[in-house]
Design an enzyme around this catalytic site. Structure first.
Site, PDB file in Angstrom:
ATOM      1  N   LYS A 272       0.300  11.948  -3.905  1.00  0.00           N
ATOM      2  CA  LYS A 272      -0.522  10.729  -3.843  1.00  0.00           C
ATOM      3  C   LYS A 272      -1.036  10.383  -5.243  1.00  0.00           C
ATOM      4  O   LYS A 272      -1.797  11.145  -5.832  1.00  0.00           O
ATOM      5  CB  LYS A 272      -1.701  10.941  -2.878  1.00  0.00           C
ATOM      6  CG  LYS A 272      -2.714   9.803  -2.846  1.00  0.00           C
ATOM      7  CD  LYS A 272      -3.826  10.048  -1.812  1.00  0.00           C
ATOM      8  CE  LYS A 272      -4.927   8.987  -1.909  1.00  0.00           C
ATOM      9  NZ  LYS A 272      -6.033   9.240  -0.946  1.00  0.00           N
ATOM     10  N   ASP A 277      -9.728   4.990  -6.212  1.00  0.00           N
ATOM     11  CA  ASP A 277      -9.928   4.599  -4.814  1.00  0.00           C
ATOM     12  C   ASP A 277     -11.348   4.092  -4.593  1.00  0.00           C
ATOM     13  O   ASP A 277     -12.278   4.870  -4.390  1.00  0.00           O
ATOM     14  CB  ASP A 277      -9.646   5.804  -3.899  1.00  0.00           C
ATOM     15  CG  ASP A 277      -9.774   5.448  -2.428  1.00  0.00           C
ATOM     16  OD1 ASP A 277      -9.866   4.233  -2.111  1.00  0.00           O
ATOM     17  OD2 ASP A 277      -9.772   6.377  -1.588  1.00  0.00           O
ATOM     18  N   LYS A 284     -16.363   1.982  -0.570  1.00  0.00           N
ATOM     19  CA  LYS A 284     -17.097   3.254  -0.549  1.00  0.00           C
ATOM     20  C   LYS A 284     -18.506   3.044  -1.094  1.00  0.00           C
ATOM     21  O   LYS A 284     -18.737   2.108  -1.867  1.00  0.00           O
ATOM     22  CB  LYS A 284     -16.389   4.269  -1.457  1.00  0.00           C
ATOM     23  CG  LYS A 284     -15.099   4.837  -0.891  1.00  0.00           C
ATOM     24  CD  LYS A 284     -14.510   5.884  -1.828  1.00  0.00           C
ATOM     25  CE  LYS A 284     -13.181   6.406  -1.325  1.00  0.00           C
ATOM     26  NZ  LYS A 284     -13.281   7.185  -0.084  1.00  0.00           N
ATOM     27  N   ASP A 295      -8.331  10.645  -7.397  1.00  0.00           N
ATOM     28  CA  ASP A 295      -7.532  10.477  -6.181  1.00  0.00           C
ATOM     29  C   ASP A 295      -6.023  10.489  -6.466  1.00  0.00           C
ATOM     30  O   ASP A 295      -5.216  10.299  -5.565  1.00  0.00           O
ATOM     31  CB  ASP A 295      -7.946   9.173  -5.475  1.00  0.00           C
ATOM     32  CG  ASP A 295      -7.798   9.242  -3.962  1.00  0.00           C
ATOM     33  OD1 ASP A 295      -7.658  10.361  -3.436  1.00  0.00           O
ATOM     34  OD2 ASP A 295      -7.817   8.180  -3.323  1.00  0.00           O
ATOM     35  N   GLU A 357      -6.147   4.705   2.699  1.00  0.00           N
ATOM     36  CA  GLU A 357      -5.023   4.089   1.982  1.00  0.00           C
ATOM     37  C   GLU A 357      -3.965   5.103   1.566  1.00  0.00           C
ATOM     38  O   GLU A 357      -2.805   4.739   1.390  1.00  0.00           O
ATOM     39  CB  GLU A 357      -5.543   3.329   0.756  1.00  0.00           C
ATOM     40  CG  GLU A 357      -5.751   4.176  -0.509  1.00  0.00           C
ATOM     41  CD  GLU A 357      -6.789   5.288  -0.341  1.00  0.00           C
ATOM     42  OE1 GLU A 357      -7.663   5.153   0.534  1.00  0.00           O
ATOM     43  OE2 GLU A 357      -6.713   6.301  -1.066  1.00  0.00           O
ATOM     44  N   ARG A 359      -2.477   7.517   3.143  1.00  0.00           N
ATOM     45  CA  ARG A 359      -1.383   7.634   4.125  1.00  0.00           C
ATOM     46  C   ARG A 359      -0.441   6.436   4.067  1.00  0.00           C
ATOM     47  O   ARG A 359       0.734   6.553   4.366  1.00  0.00           O
ATOM     48  CB  ARG A 359      -1.973   7.835   5.531  1.00  0.00           C
ATOM     49  CG  ARG A 359      -2.810   6.692   6.029  1.00  0.00           C
ATOM     50  CD  ARG A 359      -3.729   7.091   7.180  1.00  0.00           C
ATOM     51  NE  ARG A 359      -4.891   7.852   6.709  1.00  0.00           N
ATOM     52  CZ  ARG A 359      -5.799   8.397   7.506  1.00  0.00           C
ATOM     53  NH1 ARG A 359      -5.690   8.289   8.811  1.00  0.00           N
ATOM     54  NH2 ARG A 359      -6.815   9.059   7.005  1.00  0.00           N
TER      55      ARG A 359
END
Ligand code: BES
Ligand code: MN
Ligand code: ZN
Length: 515
Positions: A272, A277, A284, A295, A357, A359
């Site tokens: 990933k 993020d 968030k 991330d 996001e 996944r």
């Protein structure tokens, strides 16, 4: 930065000469130099230095009666405790890394530029492994990230040690050199992962993954292919595009191939590469959001591991690495909760929460890679869920797999690397939580078992191929404090993957895994 020597340790002029000593409880410490043993007699008897893990003891040859006449040319002698003798090989390996990490940190504290490190006799491991683990501990413990400090760290006196010289002690020099080389490759790869992760969101952009991949291709003869936004649109990678939709920075899918012979099995790695993020429209909270620059640690680990693999050149395996890279930003063009997207393999997904996001980008990369490369096994690494931190904290990486042999090989690889994994279940019951009223899937499964439902989402995109998912959200940074793991990104997963590849056993054959 690290080399071996066969010259007599006391004849080497360095800032620090390091010996290790185990907590044996015996009358004298197991240091190879008889004069140093003599000097240690009193502190050893008093228990001031007993070889405990993390313990250090400093001797100045010029102050120790008798020693200055013995031609010890090092400025200081540092004794480092190894702790009690361990039963398991993996525990012994960790013991060496920890002690070597302690030595490196002490070296930094003492502003040492050059350290001579003598391998111990007392740890029951093959010489090669001993040298490998000590090398890893030294390099990982010596890690600094000061690129953005305008005042040089040297002025504060906290710069890294410049050179380590490994003395084989009673071990064979050729085995030590081999172990050192492997340790150096693995540890420098993990440091590269840390460097990428330490870069902020405005420094490490998706394009940086592409540049790194291209550099590896040039330097080691790997194949690197970079898909840009237009190509993703053509291919129908709706997941990556949806996550990137609110961003001003274009996405990339970086594909790196390490090729041996066609008949060899192919392992596919996916990481990933979420360069920042924010959560997107499902924003968030502000507090701690800066940590979401990390991330991309899964992508970093996968890319950096490829460099070590290219250096180590394992003969019997092909390795393909894919890193889907983008940031996740809110804006007028961003994906909204309720939007429905179509992944590369045609599956549709209802976006319940734009913050789930990871996944979405992994799903496209997995489906595309499985179709294109027909791998024999797939491993993905991702800082995927906050839930794994609730379940396992910061001391185990979450492992989820549809194949016991692959899971077994990963557990062993993690154990060897000192990066422990813990397996969580998958199953139909959990998959139900992802049922959508309007699409094939929805992208969140509610609060219960968040790590498992995230893995269930990914499982939809690998078909029948043996696959394992490592959720490194709890271990990629602020990992268990260890001498060789500083604050910030740990580089986790990098050395596990390298071990997995170097010890690879074909799946479906006897010995393919310990399960
Ligand atoms: N990158 C985060 C996961 C994460 C959280 C990593 C905390 C490290 C520390 C991921 O994209 C995310 O936001 N996951 C959500 C999923 C949820 C919306 C289903 C989470 O875990 O809260
Ligand atoms: Mn998120
Ligand atoms: Zn994320």
């Amino acid at each position: 930065m690290i080399q071996t020597t066969s010259r007599e340790p006391r004849s080497l002029s360095s800032d620090i000469l390091v010996y290790f000593a185990a907590e044996t409880g015996k009358k004298t410490p197991d240091c190879a130099d008889p004069d140093i043993r003599k000097i240690l007699r009193v502190p050893w008897k008093n228990g001031d230095f007993s070889g405990k893990e993390g313990q250090v003891f400093l001797i100045y040859p010029s102050m120790a009666a008798g020693l200055h006449k013995k031609d010890i040319r090092a400025g200081r002698i540092l004794l480092v405790g190894l702790g009690k003798p361990e039963k398991l090989d993996s525990a012994r390996r960790e013991q060496l890394r920890l002690a070597a990490g302690t030595a490196a940190r002490k070296g930094i504290d003492l502003k040492a530029k050059e350290m001579v490190v003598v391998l111990p006799d007392s740890v029951d491991l093959p010489s090669r492994q001993m040298a490998e683990c000590v090398t890893e501990g030294l390099i990982l413990g010596n890690y600094r990230f000061d690129k953005y400090k305008t005042k040089s760290e040297d002025e504060d006196g906290t710069g890294a040690v410049e050179r380590f010289i490994l003395h084989p002690g009673s071990h064979g020099e050729s085995a030590v050199r081999k172990g050192m080389t492997r340790g150096r490759h693995a540890a420098l790869a993990a440091c590269t992962t840390r460097d990428m992760a330490n870069e902020p969101g405005n420094g490490w952009t998706p394009e940086r993954f592409a540049l790194y991949g291209n550099r590896l291709a040039r330097e080691y003869g790997l194949r690197c292919q970079v898909l840009d936004k237009q190509e993703m649109e053509k291919l129908g990678m709706g997941g990556i595009l949806a996550v990137n939709q609110g961003s001003a920075t274009p996405p990339r899918l970086v594909i790196l191939e390490y090729r041996t012979r066609k008949k060899n099995p192919t392992l596919m790695l996916v990481g990933k590469g979420l360069t920042f993020d924010s959560g997107g429209v499902s924003l968030k909270p502000a507090s701690g959001m800066e940590e979401m620059k990390y991330d991309m640690c899964g992508g970093a680990a996968v890319m950096a591991a490829m460099e070590a693999i290219a250096q180590e050149k394992p003969a019997g395996i092909n390795v393909v690495a894919l890193v889907p890279a983008t940031d996740n930003m809110p804006s007028g063009t961003a994906t909204k909760p309720g939007d429905i997207i179509t992944h590369y393999n045609g599956k549709t997904s209802e976006i319940i929460n734009t913050d789930a996001e990871g996944r979405l980008i992994l799903a496209d990369a997995l489906a595309y890679g499985v179709e294109k490369f027909r791998p024999d096994g797939v491993v993905d690494l991702a800082t995927l869920t906050g839930a794994v931190i609730i379940g396992l904290g910061h001391h185990h990486t979450g492992l989820l797999a549809n194949n016991d042999q692959l899971a077994g090989q990963l557990l062993r690889a993690g154990e060897l690397a000192g990066e422990p994994l813990w397996r969580l279940p998958l199953g139909r019951e959990y998959r139900k939580q992802l049922k959508s009223e309007v699409a094939d899937l929805k992208n969140t499964g509610g609060r219960p078992a968040g790590t498992i439902t995230a893995a269930c989402y990914l499982e939809e995109f690998v078909g029948e191929v043996p696959w394992a998912h490592l959720d490194i959200a709890g271990t990629a940074w602020n990992f268990t404090e260890k001498s060789y793991i500083p604050k910030g990104p740990s580089g986790i997963g990098t050395r596990t993957i390298i071990n997995l590849v170097l010890h690879w056993k074909n799946l479906g054959q006897p010995g393919g895994g310990k399960d």
